[in-house]
Design a protein around this motif. Structure first.
Motif, PDB file in Angstrom:
ATOM      1  N   VAL A  88      -4.513  11.800  -8.966  1.00  0.00           N
ATOM      2  CA  VAL A  88      -4.716  10.587  -9.747  1.00  0.00           C
ATOM      3  C   VAL A  88      -4.221   9.396  -8.927  1.00  0.00           C
ATOM      4  O   VAL A  88      -3.095   9.370  -8.437  1.00  0.00           O
ATOM      5  N   ASP A  89      -5.083   8.402  -8.740  1.00  0.00           N
ATOM      6  CA  ASP A  89      -4.744   7.204  -7.989  1.00  0.00           C
ATOM      7  C   ASP A  89      -4.596   6.052  -8.968  1.00  0.00           C
ATOM      8  O   ASP A  89      -5.557   5.602  -9.576  1.00  0.00           O
ATOM      9  N   ASP A  90      -3.368   5.592  -9.115  1.00  0.00           N
ATOM     10  CA  ASP A  90      -3.134   4.491 -10.049  1.00  0.00           C
ATOM     11  C   ASP A  90      -3.234   3.131  -9.357  1.00  0.00           C
ATOM     12  O   ASP A  90      -2.961   2.096  -9.951  1.00  0.00           O
ATOM     13  N   GLY A  91      -3.603   3.142  -8.094  1.00  0.00           N
ATOM     14  CA  GLY A  91      -3.782   1.896  -7.362  1.00  0.00           C
ATOM     15  C   GLY A  91      -2.492   1.353  -6.773  1.00  0.00           C
ATOM     16  O   GLY A  91      -2.505   0.329  -6.105  1.00  0.00           O
ATOM     17  N   SER A  92      -1.378   2.003  -7.011  1.00  0.00           N
ATOM     18  CA  SER A  92      -0.104   1.484  -6.532  1.00  0.00           C
ATOM     19  C   SER A  92      -0.010   1.573  -5.009  1.00  0.00           C
ATOM     20  O   SER A  92       0.603   0.711  -4.378  1.00  0.00           O
ATOM     21  N   GLU A  93      -0.612   2.577  -4.424  1.00  0.00           N
ATOM     22  CA  GLU A  93      -0.556   2.724  -2.969  1.00  0.00           C
ATOM     23  C   GLU A  93      -1.303   1.579  -2.286  1.00  0.00           C
ATOM     24  O   GLU A  93      -0.823   0.990  -1.321  1.00  0.00           O
ATOM     25  N   ALA A  94      -2.461   1.248  -2.808  1.00  0.00           N
ATOM     26  CA  ALA A  94      -3.233   0.136  -2.240  1.00  0.00           C
ATOM     27  C   ALA A  94      -2.488  -1.187  -2.431  1.00  0.00           C
ATOM     28  O   ALA A  94      -2.479  -2.038  -1.539  1.00  0.00           O
ATOM     29  N   LEU A  95      -1.856  -1.330  -3.587  1.00  0.00           N
ATOM     30  CA  LEU A  95      -1.098  -2.543  -3.864  1.00  0.00           C
ATOM     31  C   LEU A  95       0.094  -2.660  -2.917  1.00  0.00           C
ATOM     32  O   LEU A  95       0.371  -3.739  -2.383  1.00  0.00           O
ATOM     33  N   LYS A  96       0.789  -1.555  -2.679  1.00  0.00           N
ATOM     34  CA  LYS A  96       1.931  -1.555  -1.764  1.00  0.00           C
ATOM     35  C   LYS A  96       1.487  -1.924  -0.352  1.00  0.00           C
ATOM     36  O   LYS A  96       2.152  -2.697   0.342  1.00  0.00           O
ATOM     37  N   LYS A  97       0.350  -1.376   0.070  1.00  0.00           N
ATOM     38  CA  LYS A  97      -0.151  -1.681   1.411  1.00  0.00           C
ATOM     39  C   LYS A  97      -0.528  -3.158   1.518  1.00  0.00           C
ATOM     40  O   LYS A  97      -0.277  -3.798   2.532  1.00  0.00           O
ATOM     41  N   GLU A  98      -1.128  -3.693   0.462  1.00  0.00           N
ATOM     42  CA  GLU A  98      -1.522  -5.100   0.453  1.00  0.00           C
ATOM     43  C   GLU A  98      -0.301  -6.009   0.521  1.00  0.00           C
ATOM     44  O   GLU A  98      -0.275  -6.983   1.271  1.00  0.00           O
ATOM     45  N   ILE A  99       0.737  -5.677  -0.247  1.00  0.00           N
ATOM     46  CA  ILE A  99       1.964  -6.474  -0.239  1.00  0.00           C
ATOM     47  C   ILE A  99       2.637  -6.398   1.121  1.00  0.00           C
ATOM     48  O   ILE A  99       3.107  -7.407   1.655  1.00  0.00           O
ATOM     49  N   ALA A 100       2.687  -5.212   1.714  1.00  0.00           N
ATOM     50  CA  ALA A 100       3.295  -5.049   3.035  1.00  0.00           C
ATOM     51  C   ALA A 100       2.527  -5.847   4.084  1.00  0.00           C
ATOM     52  O   ALA A 100       3.131  -6.480   4.966  1.00  0.00           O
ATOM     53  N   ALA A 101       1.200  -5.841   3.987  1.00  0.00           N
ATOM     54  CA  ALA A 101       0.384  -6.604   4.935  1.00  0.00           C
ATOM     55  C   ALA A 101       0.644  -8.099   4.786  1.00  0.00           C
ATOM     56  O   ALA A 101       0.732  -8.832   5.784  1.00  0.00           O
ATOM     57  N   LYS A 102       0.777  -8.575   3.550  1.00  0.00           N
ATOM     58  CA  LYS A 102       1.061  -9.994   3.316  1.00  0.00           C
ATOM     59  C   LYS A 102       2.429 -10.376   3.874  1.00  0.00           C
ATOM     60  O   LYS A 102       2.601 -11.451   4.447  1.00  0.00           O
ATOM     61  N   LYS A 103       3.425  -9.482   3.691  1.00  0.00           N
ATOM     62  CA  LYS A 103       4.763  -9.754   4.216  1.00  0.00           C
ATOM     63  C   LYS A 103       4.739  -9.845   5.733  1.00  0.00           C
ATOM     64  O   LYS A 103       5.361 -10.726   6.326  1.00  0.00           O
ATOM     65  N   LEU A 104       4.034  -8.898   6.365  1.00  0.00           N
ATOM     66  CA  LEU A 104       3.941  -8.919   7.822  1.00  0.00           C
ATOM     67  C   LEU A 104       3.248 -10.184   8.314  1.00  0.00           C
ATOM     68  O   LEU A 104       3.667 -10.790   9.307  1.00  0.00           O
ATOM     69  N   ALA A 105       2.193 -10.595   7.614  1.00  0.00           N
ATOM     70  CA  ALA A 105       1.485 -11.811   7.991  1.00  0.00           C
ATOM     71  C   ALA A 105       2.395 -13.030   7.843  1.00  0.00           C
ATOM     72  O   ALA A 105       2.394 -13.921   8.703  1.00  0.00           O
ATOM     73  N   GLN A 106       3.172 -13.077   6.772  1.00  0.00           N
ATOM     74  CA  GLN A 106       4.089 -14.197   6.552  1.00  0.00           C
ATOM     75  C   GLN A 106       5.186 -14.219   7.613  1.00  0.00           C
ATOM     76  O   GLN A 106       5.544 -15.289   8.123  1.00  0.00           O
ATOM     77  N   ILE A 107       5.711 -13.063   7.965  1.00  0.00           N
ATOM     78  CA  ILE A 107       6.748 -12.988   8.995  1.00  0.00           C
ATOM     79  C   ILE A 107       6.195 -13.467  10.327  1.00  0.00           C
ATOM     80  O   ILE A 107       6.849 -14.230  11.051  1.00  0.00           O
ATOM     81  N   GLU A 108       4.988 -13.027  10.658  1.00  0.00           N
ATOM     82  CA  GLU A 108       4.359 -13.445  11.910  1.00  0.00           C
ATOM     83  C   GLU A 108       4.116 -14.952  11.924  1.00  0.00           C
ATOM     84  O   GLU A 108       4.359 -15.624  12.924  1.00  0.00           O
ATOM     85  N   LYS A 109       3.669 -15.489  10.800  1.00  0.00           N
ATOM     86  CA  LYS A 109       3.424 -16.929  10.692  1.00  0.00           C
ATOM     87  C   LYS A 109       4.732 -17.708  10.863  1.00  0.00           C
ATOM     88  O   LYS A 109       4.769 -18.726  11.567  1.00  0.00           O
ATOM     89  N   ASP A 110       5.809 -17.215  10.223  1.00  0.00           N
ATOM     90  CA  ASP A 110       7.110 -17.867  10.341  1.00  0.00           C
ATOM     91  C   ASP A 110       7.614 -17.837  11.784  1.00  0.00           C
ATOM     92  O   ASP A 110       8.176 -18.811  12.274  1.00  0.00           O
ATOM     93  N   LYS A 111       7.419 -16.697  12.450  1.00  0.00           N
ATOM     94  CA  LYS A 111       7.856 -16.584  13.849  1.00  0.00           C
ATOM     95  C   LYS A 111       7.119 -17.585  14.723  1.00  0.00           C
ATOM     96  O   LYS A 111       7.715 -18.240  15.579  1.00  0.00           O
ATOM     97  N   GLN A 112       5.811 -17.697  14.505  1.00  0.00           N
ATOM     98  CA  GLN A 112       5.028 -18.632  15.302  1.00  0.00           C
ATOM     99  C   GLN A 112       5.465 -20.072  15.044  1.00  0.00           C
ATOM    100  O   GLN A 112       5.584 -20.877  15.975  1.00  0.00           O
ATOM    101  N   LEU A 113       5.722 -20.395  13.796  1.00  0.00           N
ATOM    102  CA  LEU A 113       6.170 -21.744  13.447  1.00  0.00           C
ATOM    103  C   LEU A 113       7.523 -22.043  14.077  1.00  0.00           C
ATOM    104  O   LEU A 113       7.739 -23.125  14.631  1.00  0.00           O
ATOM    105  N   ASN A 114       8.443 -21.066  13.997  1.00  0.00           N
ATOM    106  CA  ASN A 114       9.766 -21.254  14.596  1.00  0.00           C
ATOM    107  C   ASN A 114       9.665 -21.397  16.115  1.00  0.00           C
ATOM    108  O   ASN A 114      10.367 -22.212  16.719  1.00  0.00           O
ATOM    109  N   GLU A 115       8.803 -20.599  16.727  1.00  0.00           N
ATOM    110  CA  GLU A 115       8.591 -20.699  18.168  1.00  0.00           C
ATOM    111  C   GLU A 115       8.051 -22.074  18.540  1.00  0.00           C
ATOM    112  O   GLU A 115       8.481 -22.678  19.528  1.00  0.00           O
ATOM    113  N   GLN A 116       7.099 -22.546  17.751  1.00  0.00           N
ATOM    114  CA  GLN A 116       6.514 -23.854  18.008  1.00  0.00           C
ATOM    115  C   GLN A 116       7.576 -24.942  17.897  1.00  0.00           C
ATOM    116  O   GLN A 116       7.664 -25.828  18.754  1.00  0.00           O
TER     117      GLN A 116
END
Length: 180
Positions: A35-63
């Motif tokens: 049974v797939d309640d969609g939580s795995e996809a949601l967790k992956k989506e949230i993790a991807a958003k966090k990684l994208a935000q961290i990368e964006k913050d790093k680039q901004l700080n570097e700049q």
């Protein structure tokens, strides 16, 4: 039993009641596991958003760091916080803990420095494995240019208490100078 095939196998003696129960249990477990309640996809989506935000913050700080380096602000900032650094006395016996890059560091301060740190008059800057105790405004400037150097910066939202209406412990004051 609901399954006529199982009844036939039981009457013929090819399976036992225990084996039928085990099979039903295993089927139920398999069905529940699939049974797939969609939580795995949601967790992956949230993790991807966090990684994208961290990368964006790093680039901004570097700049920001590169822009400040070009202007010579970082070099001037380093000399400024080394110049205005407050050296704790030799008799400082209070251990002030702060986190820096997911590690806990300690700085020994006296009672006056500890109260100024907790009130937000002082902050801690960590550069080249040395911790500097500097005025709050200077720590704010360091935080704007090179936030990775800030070890401790008092913020107003740190001291805002969340008060619940039905809080049974509302009458009890929690000291803010607990040592850990």
């Amino acid at each position: 039993m609901a399954n006529p095939f199982q009844e036939q196998l039981l009457k013929a003696g090819l399976v036992s009641k225990q084996k039928v129960r085990d099979t039903k249990t295993q089927k139920r477990r398999d069905k529940k596991a699939k049974v797939d309640d969609g939580s795995e996809a949601l967790k992956k989506e949230i993790a991807a958003k966090k990684l994208a935000q961290i990368e964006k913050d790093k680039q901004l700080n570097e700049q920001r760091f590169n822009e400040a380096s070009e202007k010579g602000l970082v070099r001037g900032l380093v000399t400024e916080f080394k110049k205005f650094a407050i050296t704790p006395s030799k008799e400082a016996d209070i251990k002030f803990n702060f986190t820096f890059e997911k590690k806990i560091y300690s700085l020994y301060v006296d009672k006056k420095m500890q109260s100024e740190l907790l009130k937000g008059h002082l902050g801690i800057v960590r550069h080249e494995d040395i911790s500097y105790l500097v005025p709050h405004k200077l720590v704010e400037r360091v935080n704007l240019l090179v936030p990775t150097w800030v070890g401790y910066l008092w913020a107003q939202e740190d001291n805002v208490e969340a008060v619940e209406e039905d809080d049974p412990y509302a009458d009890y004051v929690i000291p803010d100078d607990l040592m850990w």
